[in-house]
Design a protein around this motif. Structure first.
Motif, PDB file in Angstrom:
ATOM      1  N   THR A 166      -0.929   4.307 -15.103  1.00 19.27           N
ATOM      2  CA  THR A 166      -1.685   4.089 -13.866  1.00 19.27           C
ATOM      3  C   THR A 166      -3.185   4.031 -14.146  1.00 19.27           C
ATOM      4  O   THR A 166      -4.002   4.199 -13.232  1.00 19.27           O
ATOM      5  N   VAL A 175      -8.655  -1.335  -3.660  1.00 17.52           N
ATOM      6  CA  VAL A 175      -8.651  -0.662  -2.359  1.00 17.52           C
ATOM      7  C   VAL A 175      -9.933  -1.025  -1.629  1.00 17.52           C
ATOM      8  O   VAL A 175     -11.029  -0.888  -2.185  1.00 17.52           O
ATOM      9  N   TRP A 197      -2.514  -3.490   5.464  1.00 16.10           N
ATOM     10  CA  TRP A 197      -1.756  -2.629   4.554  1.00 16.10           C
ATOM     11  C   TRP A 197      -2.574  -1.390   4.229  1.00 16.10           C
ATOM     12  O   TRP A 197      -3.704  -1.493   3.740  1.00 16.10           O
ATOM     13  N   GLY A 239      -1.282   1.081   2.201  1.00 15.13           N
ATOM     14  CA  GLY A 239      -0.694   1.649   0.999  1.00 15.13           C
ATOM     15  C   GLY A 239       0.782   1.949   1.162  1.00 15.13           C
ATOM     16  O   GLY A 239       1.254   2.341   2.234  1.00 15.13           O
ATOM     17  N   HIS A 240       1.544   1.770   0.064  1.00 15.90           N
ATOM     18  CA  HIS A 240       2.985   2.005   0.004  1.00 15.90           C
ATOM     19  C   HIS A 240       3.682   1.241   1.138  1.00 15.90           C
ATOM     20  O   HIS A 240       3.560   0.022   1.206  1.00 15.90           O
ATOM     21  N   ARG A 276      -0.827   9.926  -5.553  1.00 10.99           N
ATOM     22  CA  ARG A 276      -1.434   8.601  -5.422  1.00 10.99           C
ATOM     23  C   ARG A 276      -2.205   8.237  -6.691  1.00 10.99           C
ATOM     24  O   ARG A 276      -2.981   9.037  -7.191  1.00 10.99           O
ATOM     25  N   THR A 318      -3.743   5.179  -6.347  1.00 12.40           N
ATOM     26  CA  THR A 318      -4.762   4.421  -5.614  1.00 12.40           C
ATOM     27  C   THR A 318      -5.164   5.270  -4.407  1.00 12.40           C
ATOM     28  O   THR A 318      -4.322   5.912  -3.780  1.00 12.40           O
ATOM     29  N   LYS A 319      -6.439   5.272  -4.080  1.00 16.14           N
ATOM     30  CA  LYS A 319      -6.916   6.165  -3.034  1.00 16.14           C
ATOM     31  C   LYS A 319      -6.524   5.665  -1.645  1.00 16.14           C
ATOM     32  O   LYS A 319      -6.220   4.477  -1.452  1.00 16.14           O
ATOM     33  N   MET A 320      -6.553   6.564  -0.695  1.00 14.46           N
ATOM     34  CA  MET A 320      -6.316   6.191   0.699  1.00 14.46           C
ATOM     35  C   MET A 320      -7.472   5.315   1.180  1.00 14.46           C
ATOM     36  O   MET A 320      -8.635   5.636   0.942  1.00 14.46           O
ATOM     37  N   ASP A 379       8.149   9.832   0.870  1.00 17.51           N
ATOM     38  CA  ASP A 379       7.164   8.752   0.756  1.00 17.51           C
ATOM     39  C   ASP A 379       7.123   7.875   2.004  1.00 17.51           C
ATOM     40  O   ASP A 379       6.369   6.903   2.061  1.00 17.51           O
ATOM     41  N   THR A 387       1.098   2.426  -4.855  1.00 13.94           N
ATOM     42  CA  THR A 387       0.534   3.671  -4.344  1.00 13.94           C
ATOM     43  C   THR A 387       1.027   4.905  -5.094  1.00 13.94           C
ATOM     44  O   THR A 387       0.231   5.726  -5.544  1.00 13.94           O
ATOM     45  N   ILE A 402      -4.932  -2.935  -0.892  1.00 14.72           N
ATOM     46  CA  ILE A 402      -4.792  -1.814   0.035  1.00 14.72           C
ATOM     47  C   ILE A 402      -6.022  -1.781   0.947  1.00 14.72           C
ATOM     48  O   ILE A 402      -7.156  -1.829   0.493  1.00 14.72           O
TER      49      ILE A 402
END
Length: 480
Positions: free
Chosen positions: A136, A143, A163, A165-166, A199, A201-203, A224, A439, A474
């Protein structure tokens, strides 16, 4: 109803199959879950508790109105959409109300011991991404900060999907309806936040950054897709949102303090209507806090169909998919899983949630094309063609494309990009966006492989590689 044990597994993290990829450990159940009571009974023909809500309305140059007070009602449609002839058989219900199953030959149930052996062999085999799984290390998925519509208008024609994420998407329908699918805003998809899939990738935003949420739609109860911390935050920031969940999940929401929850069986529908009150809030004034004016009311009859004057109308349908459920060791299949359809403002969205399409042979090497000639007779899940024929076409499909390696273990419950394209075609979606990737590391495919294979799969089916079934960054929004 009979009590089901609360989730008592620390290492199961998000589901029985993906947790086989993690280290297992048990802790007291009181650390991270509620005692739950599950019921497989269908809710009554109308179930409406309606609270008047204050929601933003987009300003126009000729109208000094900044907010409207809406009365929200949820009811069974008077004119139901088409359903299969055998829908009353409920073949996905286990006997004596003991849970649910996938009633198709395309499904193969998980044998934990065999799955562990397959995963162990894969981790040390030539096709492995390494003993610790795929890398990763950045760069991975970009993002960006979402650009939501700041307010809504009942005369708006904008149709947007963002989107987050996930499997989480935020959809803004024409006419003002706003839906949040499978929200997870925690760092880990786990019963606890100090271990479990984290994660990479960040929110892209916080829950408080989302302007309006009318409905929260949940596909199933894996970690999830259903996160307790997120639900608590949503309840705080969007207290007027209604939750739509598959059968058996309502008790979990009740234990979390969420009362506005409707649980549905496959092929069932509900209409949700947001009707503005007679009074509106003018610029410079404050919303009324009179408890008599803002008190809840109970609707005793199903809502009349059709658009209301300056109101917002949506139809939400629970549909089949091929998956399973659990939040611990002992509740596998106790609650239902589902895909969903949402129609509002003349647009219709299909949300695939989390699903498989066909079960390929175990121990199949990654180099073997499981869509090759020798596998052409493998059964596929028939539900998606039924969905397309009976409830389609859809303007946009949100379809899973990730978490599919080792293929022999994951294929019954997780679609790969080739499966996703078939689901796209079967459900008669005009456009689609990929979900369930980018994600969390849940399985062993390289984290950027799903979008690459998606283009290959589209090309193989003679579909344009861009502009039809795409992936987003994202936080990115696609307008239709």
């Amino acid at each position: 109803m009979r009590p089901r044990p609360a989730s008592d597994l620390f290492g199961f993290l998000q589901s029985s199959h993906s947790c086989l990829l993690q280290s297992y450990r048990f802790v007291p159940r009181s650390l991270f879950s509620h005692n739950q009571i599950y019921s497989n009974n269908v809710i009554p023909h109308f179930s409406t508790v309606s609270s008047r809500t204050t929601t933003p309305t987009r300003m126009s140059s000729t109208r000094a109105v900044v907010a409207s007070v809406y009365s929200v009602s949820v009811s069974t449609p008077q004119n139901l959409s088409s359903s299969p002839e055998d829908v009353a058989n409920k073949s996905h219900h286990l006997e004596n109300g003991k849970g649910f199953t996938n009633p198709w030959p395309s499904w193969r149930d998980l044998d934990p011991i065999k799955a562990l052996k397959t995963i162990a062999r894969h981790r040390v085999g030539p096709d492995s991404a390494g003993i610790w799984g795929p890398s990763t290390t950045p760069p991975t998925v970009p993002v960006v900060t979402p650009q939501f519509l700041p307010a809504r208008s009942t005369v708006s024609t904008e149709f947007r999907a963002t989107w987050l994420g996930h499997a989480c998407f935020y959809v803004e329908f024409p006419g003002g309806f706003r839906v949040l699918f499978d929200p997870v805003f925690s760092e880990r998809c786990s019963p606890v936040q100090f271990i479990g899939p984290k994660r990479y990738t960040k929110m892209p935003c916080d829950i408080a950054d989302i302007p309006v949420v009318d409905a929260v739609v949940i596909s199933h109860n894996h970690y999830d897709h259903l996160d307790h911390n997120t639900v608590i935050k949503l309840k705080k920031h969007h207290p007027d949102a209604w939750y739509f969940v598959p059968l058996g999940n309502k008790a979990w929401f009740a234990c979390s303090g969420v009362e506005k929850c409707i649980e549905l069986d496959w092929w069932e529908e509900r209409d949700i209507v947001l009707t503005p009150s007679n009074s509106q809030i003018s610029a410079g004034s404050s919303p009324s806090t009179d408890p008599n004016e803002l008190s809840s009311k109970v609707q005793a009859e199903p809502t009349m169909e059709g658009p209301k004057a300056n109101g917002i109308v949506a139809r939400i349908g629970c549909l089949p998919c091929q998956h399973t459920s659990n939040r611990g060791l002992t509740d596998r299949g106790a609650t239902l899983w589902a895909s969903w359809s949402i129609e509002s403002g003349g647009k219709k969205v299909y949300f695939g949630g989390d699903t498989g399409y066909r079960a390929v042979p175990p121990d199949l090497p990654k180099s073997v094309d499981d869509y090759g000639e020798e596998f052409r007779d493998l059964p596929v899940c028939p539900a998606f063609k039924q969905i397309g024929e009976l409830r389609g076409p859809f303007d946009v499909g949100l379809i899973p494309i990730g978490a599919y390696v080792p293929r022999g273990v994951m294929s019954p419950m997780h679609a790969n990009p080739y499966d996703a394209v078939r689901i796209f075609v079967d459900t008669k979606c005009n456009k689609a966006l990929g979900i369930h990737w980018g994600t969390f590391v849940l399985t062993d495919e390289p984290v950027l492989e799903p979008p690459r294979l998606l283009k290959e799969a589209l090309g193989k089916e003679g579909i344009e590689k861009e502009g039809v079934f795409d992936v987003l960054n994202i936080g990115e929004t696609r307008e239709y």
